[in-house]
Write a protein that holds these residues in place. Structure first.
Motif, PDB file in Angstrom:
ATOM      1  N   CYS A 129       0.840  -1.197   0.000  1.00 12.67           N
ATOM      2  CA  CYS A 129       0.000   0.000   0.000  1.00 12.67           C
ATOM      3  C   CYS A 129       0.876   1.247   0.000  1.00 12.67           C
ATOM      4  CB  CYS A 129      -0.857   0.035   1.267  1.00 12.67           C
ATOM      5  SG  CYS A 129      -1.700  -1.504   1.678  1.00 12.67           S
ATOM      6  N   ASN A 130       0.561   2.173  -0.880  1.00 12.97           N
ATOM      7  CA  ASN A 130       1.131   3.512  -0.815  1.00 12.97           C
ATOM      8  C   ASN A 130      -0.055   4.416  -0.545  1.00 12.97           C
ATOM      9  OD1 ASN A 130       1.906   6.181  -1.458  1.00 12.97           O
ATOM     10  ND2 ASN A 130       3.639   5.395  -2.608  1.00 12.97           N
ATOM     11  N   LEU A 131      -0.087   4.988   0.643  1.00 12.72           N
ATOM     12  CA  LEU A 131      -1.253   5.736   1.096  1.00 12.72           C
ATOM     13  C   LEU A 131      -1.195   7.207   0.715  1.00 12.72           C
ATOM     14  CD1 LEU A 131      -1.326   3.904   4.492  1.00 12.72           C
ATOM     15  CD2 LEU A 131      -2.797   3.469   2.517  1.00 12.72           C
ATOM     16  N   GLY A 132      -0.366   7.509  -0.288  1.00  9.18           N
ATOM     17  CA  GLY A 132      -0.275   8.877  -0.764  1.00  9.18           C
ATOM     18  C   GLY A 132       0.464   9.785   0.196  1.00  9.18           C
ATOM     19  N   ASN A 133       1.178   9.174   1.166  1.00  5.34           N
ATOM     20  CA  ASN A 133       1.913   9.979   2.153  1.00  5.34           C
ATOM     21  C   ASN A 133       3.406   9.718   1.999  1.00  5.34           C
ATOM     22  OD1 ASN A 133       2.224   7.426   3.177  1.00  5.34           O
ATOM     23  ND2 ASN A 133       0.910   7.731   4.947  1.00  5.34           N
ATOM     24  N   THR A 167      -3.930   7.072  -3.228  1.00  2.00           N
ATOM     25  CA  THR A 167      -3.635   5.731  -2.714  1.00  2.00           C
ATOM     26  C   THR A 167      -3.396   4.776  -3.873  1.00  2.00           C
ATOM     27  OG1 THR A 167      -4.872   6.081  -0.686  1.00  2.00           O
ATOM     28  CG2 THR A 167      -4.596   3.803  -1.395  1.00  2.00           C
ATOM     29  N   VAL A 168      -2.326   3.995  -3.749  1.00  2.00           N
ATOM     30  CA  VAL A 168      -1.959   2.998  -4.762  1.00  2.00           C
ATOM     31  C   VAL A 168      -1.772   1.659  -4.055  1.00  2.00           C
ATOM     32  CG1 VAL A 168      -0.188   2.294  -6.428  1.00  2.00           C
ATOM     33  CG2 VAL A 168      -0.786   4.711  -6.200  1.00  2.00           C
ATOM     34  N   LEU A 178      -4.679  -1.074  -7.812  1.00  2.00           N
ATOM     35  CA  LEU A 178      -5.565   0.045  -7.553  1.00  2.00           C
ATOM     36  C   LEU A 178      -4.727   1.310  -7.662  1.00  2.00           C
ATOM     37  CD1 LEU A 178      -8.418   0.849  -6.472  1.00  2.00           C
ATOM     38  CD2 LEU A 178      -7.446   0.726  -4.190  1.00  2.00           C
ATOM     39  N   SER A 179      -5.120   2.191  -8.554  1.00  2.00           N
ATOM     40  CA  SER A 179      -4.367   3.418  -8.802  1.00  2.00           C
ATOM     41  C   SER A 179      -5.256   4.623  -8.611  1.00  2.00           C
ATOM     42  CB  SER A 179      -3.828   3.430 -10.237  1.00  2.00           C
ATOM     43  OG  SER A 179      -2.949   2.365 -10.434  1.00  2.00           O
ATOM     44  N   PRO A 180      -4.646   5.792  -8.409  1.00  2.00           N
ATOM     45  CA  PRO A 180      -5.464   7.013  -8.294  1.00  2.00           C
ATOM     46  C   PRO A 180      -6.317   7.207  -9.538  1.00  2.00           C
ATOM     47  CG  PRO A 180      -3.182   7.462  -7.719  1.00  2.00           C
ATOM     48  CD  PRO A 180      -3.242   6.067  -8.286  1.00  2.00           C
ATOM     49  N   ALA A 181      -7.493   7.745  -9.338  1.00  2.00           N
ATOM     50  CA  ALA A 181      -8.404   8.008 -10.461  1.00  2.00           C
ATOM     51  C   ALA A 181      -7.810   9.094 -11.348  1.00  2.00           C
ATOM     52  CB  ALA A 181      -9.765   8.442  -9.949  1.00  2.00           C
TER      53      ALA A 181
END
Length: 185
Positions: A129-133, A167-168, A178-181
């Protein structure tokens, strides 16, 4: 004229054994008699030949094409003379096309974990998980078809920076699940 004779390539497995209907993920085939001297190609059900990259006599890599959601036969052959080795004693190697997972929400559990809620996940699958942080990729586990539990070091450290929109989630091979929209969608 010189001729090169090779055994017909034989596939014994693929990793990962599933990907999204969008295609684009790297598939690594294991087997034997993969030839560096001939142009080899993958076949995903009726789609192929799909060009790939020879790694070794027992390893070949290709990119999965887009496909409708279903389980298909996977094989490798010589690109310009596509034939496969049919041995009734060999098991069929299957590749599954699944609907692209979707994201609903991301929640900090305040206990060193983050829950990703969505749809289309595969229970037991090892993910990152890459939580965008600023934490980068952290280990996660698919709990059920709607839940991924991500483990984060030092709860509270960077958690305020969770960015649901970025989030990726990737599989253990680095393929995006699962990638950012896309903002243009």
């Amino acid at each position: 004229p010189n001729f090169i004779f090779d055994e017909m390539p034989r596939v014994t497995g693929v990793a990962p054994s599933r990907g999204t209907v969008n295609g684009g993920n790297t598939v690594i085939a294991a087997g034997y008699f993969f030839s560096e001297m001939h142009e080899m190609a993958c076949r995903f059900g009726t789609i192929g030949p799909v060009s790939g990259e020879w790694i070794a006599r027992d390893e070949f890599r290709c990119i999965a094409p887009a496909h409708a959601p279903e389980v298909v036969l996977f094989d490798i052959g010589i690109e310009n003379d596509y034939q496969t080795y049919d041995d009734p004693n060999d098991r069929e190697v299957l590749y599954e096309y699944v609907v692209t997972p979707s994201l609903t929400t991301v929640t900090d559990n305040n206990d060193g974990t983050v829950t990703v809620i969505g749809a289309g996940f595969h229970p037991g699958e090892k993910v990152y998980c890459n939580l965008g942080n600023n934490l980068g990729f952290v280990p996660g586990t698919v709990q059920d078809s709607n839940t991924i539990l991500c483990t984060v070091p030092n709860s509270g450290d960077g958690m305020e920076d969770i960015d649901e929109a970025n989030t990726v989630i990737t599989d253990e091979f680095g393929n995006s699940l699962l990638s950012p929209a896309d903002p243009d969608d």
